[in-house]
Structures are given as structure tokens and as C-alpha cells.
Design a protein around this motif. Structure first.
Motif, PDB file in Angstrom:
ATOM      1  N   ASP A  56      24.502  15.219  21.767  1.00  0.00           N
ATOM      2  CA  ASP A  56      25.118  14.279  22.694  1.00  0.00           C
ATOM      3  C   ASP A  56      24.142  13.809  23.766  1.00  0.00           C
ATOM      4  N   SER A  57      22.975  14.474  23.829  1.00  0.00           N
ATOM      5  CA  SER A  57      21.973  14.070  24.820  1.00  0.00           C
ATOM      6  C   SER A  57      20.618  14.633  24.409  1.00  0.00           C
ATOM      7  N   LEU A  58      19.581  14.125  25.041  1.00  0.00           N
ATOM      8  CA  LEU A  58      18.246  14.674  24.798  1.00  0.00           C
ATOM      9  C   LEU A  58      18.151  16.105  25.308  1.00  0.00           C
ATOM     10  N   ALA A  59      18.899  16.431  26.370  1.00  0.00           N
ATOM     11  CA  ALA A  59      18.918  17.810  26.889  1.00  0.00           C
ATOM     12  C   ALA A  59      19.542  18.744  25.853  1.00  0.00           C
ATOM     13  N   GLY A  60      20.583  18.288  25.180  1.00  0.00           N
ATOM     14  CA  GLY A  60      21.194  19.085  24.119  1.00  0.00           C
ATOM     15  C   GLY A  60      20.232  19.298  22.966  1.00  0.00           C
ATOM     16  N   ALA A  61      19.463  18.254  22.655  1.00  0.00           N
ATOM     17  CA  ALA A  61      18.446  18.376  21.606  1.00  0.00           C
ATOM     18  C   ALA A  61      17.385  19.395  22.015  1.00  0.00           C
ATOM     19  N   ARG A  62      16.978  19.371  23.273  1.00  0.00           N
ATOM     20  CA  ARG A  62      15.955  20.307  23.757  1.00  0.00           C
ATOM     21  C   ARG A  62      16.461  21.746  23.662  1.00  0.00           C
ATOM     22  N   ALA A  63      17.712  21.963  24.031  1.00  0.00           N
ATOM     23  CA  ALA A  63      18.285  23.312  23.955  1.00  0.00           C
ATOM     24  C   ALA A  63      18.305  23.797  22.502  1.00  0.00           C
ATOM     25  N   TYR A  64      18.691  22.920  21.597  1.00  0.00           N
ATOM     26  CA  TYR A  64      18.725  23.283  20.178  1.00  0.00           C
ATOM     27  C   TYR A  64      17.314  23.577  19.662  1.00  0.00           C
ATOM     28  N   LEU A  65      16.362  22.725  20.000  1.00  0.00           N
ATOM     29  CA  LEU A  65      14.978  22.932  19.561  1.00  0.00           C
ATOM     30  C   LEU A  65      14.430  24.259  20.078  1.00  0.00           C
ATOM     31  N   GLY A  66      14.737  24.578  21.318  1.00  0.00           N
ATOM     32  CA  GLY A  66      14.281  25.840  21.898  1.00  0.00           C
ATOM     33  C   GLY A  66      14.864  27.038  21.181  1.00  0.00           C
ATOM     34  N   ALA A  67      16.146  26.970  20.871  1.00  0.00           N
ATOM     35  CA  ALA A  67      16.803  28.072  20.158  1.00  0.00           C
ATOM     36  C   ALA A  67      16.238  28.207  18.743  1.00  0.00           C
ATOM     37  N   MET A  68      16.038  27.079  18.073  1.00  0.00           N
ATOM     38  CA  MET A  68      15.476  27.112  16.725  1.00  0.00           C
ATOM     39  C   MET A  68      14.056  27.683  16.754  1.00  0.00           C
ATOM     40  N   ALA A  69      13.273  27.270  17.731  1.00  0.00           N
ATOM     41  CA  ALA A  69      11.897  27.762  17.851  1.00  0.00           C
ATOM     42  C   ALA A  69      11.874  29.265  18.118  1.00  0.00           C
TER      43      ALA A  69
END
Length: 175
Positions: A56-69
Motif C-alpha cells: 500500500d506504500s513504499l514504506a510497506g515495501a521497505r518493511a517487507y524487503l527488510g523482513a525478507m532480507a
């Protein structure tokens, strides 16, 4: 007005351009290695391309990327530990063991698959399976070590064997 969707291929390019340097910096700090960090960052975005997600936002994407990483870092550390232990075992052999790079890769990949399979089992099932198959303990010996009945050990082993059978069917097709 609806919220933006960040799951399409075009928007993954936007996510990549917005977050790649940040992600690589985080990974470099966690891993202490720029090369591994670059590889994992690439793998994170490759997974996102292969299985797009909506954010829903670039911040949400960043949180997901961080968790995946973070999950990928843990997997990398686990794989490196398995490799280290296997190489230690080879070096501890009374006679030097010459192993080709190809054979080494096959053995390590097999060990990684076994590790993944074992981690999918509940702790007591995994422990009983390893005690039986690796340590060669009898069911009564396992029962004593786990403080359970022999009947429960049989249930644990049945569950582990069923899991192995399911993985074999998934990997090789119908038996």
C-alpha cells in the motif's frame, strides 16, 4: 481515490530504485561482506519479481524487503554453518579426503535439503528422527532421552517418515 499498488513489474522497478541501496547497506552491515550483501539484495528483488506482492506504500515495501532480507541472512548463516561443519568433518578424517568441487556441491546441496526438511518437523519429531537415523539409538533409548513412552517415539518416527515420503513424492513424483 484508491491507494497505489506496488506489486506490478513496473512498480517493482520503482521499489528497486527507491530501496536497493538501502537494502544493500543494511545487508552489508549484517553480513560484514559487500559481496554477500550484493548477492542477497539481488536475490530479494529476484524473489519479488518472481512472486510479486502488493504494497500500500513504499514504506510497506521497505518493511517487507527488510523482513525478507533478514530471513535470507538467517538462511545464509545456516548454510555457511552446515558447510563449515562438513568441511571440518572432512578435515578430521584420518586419511586426507580429496573431493572434487562438483562432488562437494552435490553433498552440500543434499545437506541443505536435509536441514530444510528437518527444520520443518516439530522439535521432538526431529530429535527422535535424528537419534534413530543418525545416532542409531533404539526406540526405548530414544524414549528415555526424550522422557516419553516408546509408543510416542513410534508416533514421532511415523510422522517423520510420512514427512519424508511426502517430500519424496513432491520431488520425484508418484512412487
Amino acid at each position: 481515490m484508491s491507494s497505489p499498488c506496488f506489486g506490478s513489474a513496473e512498480n517493482i522497478v520503482l521499489i528497486f530504485s527507491e530501496h536497493h541501496n538501502w537494502l544493500q547497506k543494511i545487508l552489508r552491515r549484517r553480513l560484514g561482506n559487500a559481496s554477500d550483501a550484493a548477492d542477497l539484495a539481488q536475490d530479494v528483488f529476484l524473489r519479488l519479481l518472481l512472486k510479486p506482492r502488493n504494497f500500500d506504500s513504499l514504506a510497506g515495501a521497505r518493511a517487507y524487503l527488510g523482513a525478507m532480507a533478514q530471513g535470507m541472512c538467517i538462511d545464509l548463516w545456516r548454510r555457511k554453518e552446515i558447510e563449515r561443519l562438513w568441511l571440518e568433518t572432512l578435515n578430521a578424517q584420518p586419511k586426507p579426503v580429496a573431493v572434487s568441487a562438483e562432488h562437494c556441491a552435490v553433498v552440500l546441496e543434499t545437506l541443505f535439503q536435509v536441514d530444510t526438511m528437518l527444520r520443518a518437523l516439530p522439535v521432538k519429531v526431529r530429535t527422535a528422527f535424528v537419534m534413530s537415523q543418525i545416532r542409531g539409538l533404539t526406540y526405548p533409548e530414544i524414549a528415555v532421552e526424550l522422557c516419553v513412552s516408546v509408543r510416542m517415539v513410534k508416533k514421532y518416527m511415523a510422522q517423520a517418515m510420512l514427512h519424508c515420503l511426502v517430500l519424496e513424492v513432491e520431488h520425484f513424483g508418484a512412487i
